[in-house]
Design an enzyme around this catalytic site. Structure first.
Site, short mmCIF file in Angstrom:
data_model
loop_
_atom_site.label_atom_id
_atom_site.label_comp_id
_atom_site.label_asym_id
_atom_site.label_seq_id
_atom_site.Cartn_x
_atom_site.Cartn_y
_atom_site.Cartn_z
N ASP A 12 77.68 42.41 16.84
CA ASP A 12 78.12 41.56 18.07
C ASP A 12 77.35 40.28 18.71
O ASP A 12 76.21 40.82 18.47
CB ASP A 12 79.11 42.29 19.05
CG ASP A 12 79.91 41.30 19.80
OD1 ASP A 12 80.24 40.19 19.70
OD2 ASP A 12 79.85 42.07 20.99
N ASP A 14 77.22 38.55 21.42
CA ASP A 14 77.75 38.48 23.21
C ASP A 14 77.09 39.10 23.95
O ASP A 14 78.57 40.57 23.47
CB ASP A 14 78.49 37.25 24.30
CG ASP A 14 78.08 36.03 23.51
OD1 ASP A 14 76.93 35.63 23.05
OD2 ASP A 14 79.44 34.90 23.12
N THR A 56 80.73 37.37 15.79
CA THR A 56 81.51 36.86 16.82
C THR A 56 82.12 36.21 16.86
O THR A 56 82.65 34.64 16.49
CB THR A 56 79.65 36.15 17.55
OG1 THR A 56 80.25 35.97 19.17
CG2 THR A 56 79.43 35.39 16.67
N LYS A 106 87.91 39.42 16.41
CA LYS A 106 88.13 40.52 16.89
C LYS A 106 89.01 41.01 17.46
O LYS A 106 89.77 39.34 18.76
CB LYS A 106 86.46 41.17 16.69
CG LYS A 106 85.77 40.68 16.16
CD LYS A 106 84.20 41.14 15.99
CE LYS A 106 83.67 40.27 17.37
NZ LYS A 106 82.33 40.55 17.64
MG LIG Z 1 80.62 40.96 23.08
#
Ligand SMILES: [Mg+2]
Length: 179
Positions: A12, A14, A56, A106
């Site tokens: 991932d 962030d 992401t 996601k």
């Molecule tokens: Mg994240």
């Protein structure tokens, strides 16, 4: 768990690669801060995994706060920094959509399918997903991956947890555990 170059690492962004901006988004490179240890971790991870990709959710694009071109500029800078520190990311997949049920957002598996289309050797049962949300953990689990939770933004998440195989403080700790 023995990791060799037949394994793929899904990261991932962030809250894993960079500091997540609370109630906001990284909208320009000047707002991007690598999380502690990430630049040191990348070469160690590259030495273990055959492929490393980022998946992401970037809803800020769908909301009109950032353009596709603007995201590309941020990612070009990010990849350059990683490369300068001896690391490598093979591909970055992003979902610009706002709706939670978008097939690419996601925990839906769309971005993993994009990765597998580009790199057919990717085997989800020999893949690890590292993330900082339960959405990341579901994304990985539904595909048969191992999951690693980084509690950067949600330290209150219960552990042990059926969705989480391992918990690490940051990417550098993970990279050391699997050496
Ligand atoms: Mg994240």
């Amino acid at each position: 768990m023995t990791i060799d170059n037949s394994w793929t690492l899904f990261l991932d962004r962030d809250g894993v690669m960079n500091e997540e901006i609370k109630d906001g988004y990284v909208l320009q490179w000047e707002m991007f801060r690598f999380s502690e240890g990430v630049l040191a971790a990348m070469p160690l991870l590259n030495a273990r995994f055959g492929r490393i990709v980022i998946t992401t959710n970037q809803r800020c694009i769908g909301r009109g706060l950032l353009s596709e071109e603007g995201l590309k500029v941020i990612h070009t800078h990010m990849l350059n920094e990683i490369r300068l520190h001896g690391g490598r990311i093979d591909a970055i997949y992003h979902c610009p959509d706002v709706n939670n049920d978008s097939p690419c957002r996601k925990p839906q598996p769309g971005m993993a399918m994009q990765a597998q289309a580009e790199f057919p050797e990717i085997n989800f049962s020999k893949s690890i997903m590292v993330g900082n949300t339960m959405g990341d953990m579901k994304f990985g689990k539904q595909l048969g991956m191992k999951t690693v939770f980084i509690p950067s933004t949600k330290p209150e998440t219960p552990f042990p947890n059926p969705m989480i195989d391992f918990k690490c403080d940051n990417l550098l700790e993970f990279s050391k555990i699997i050496q």
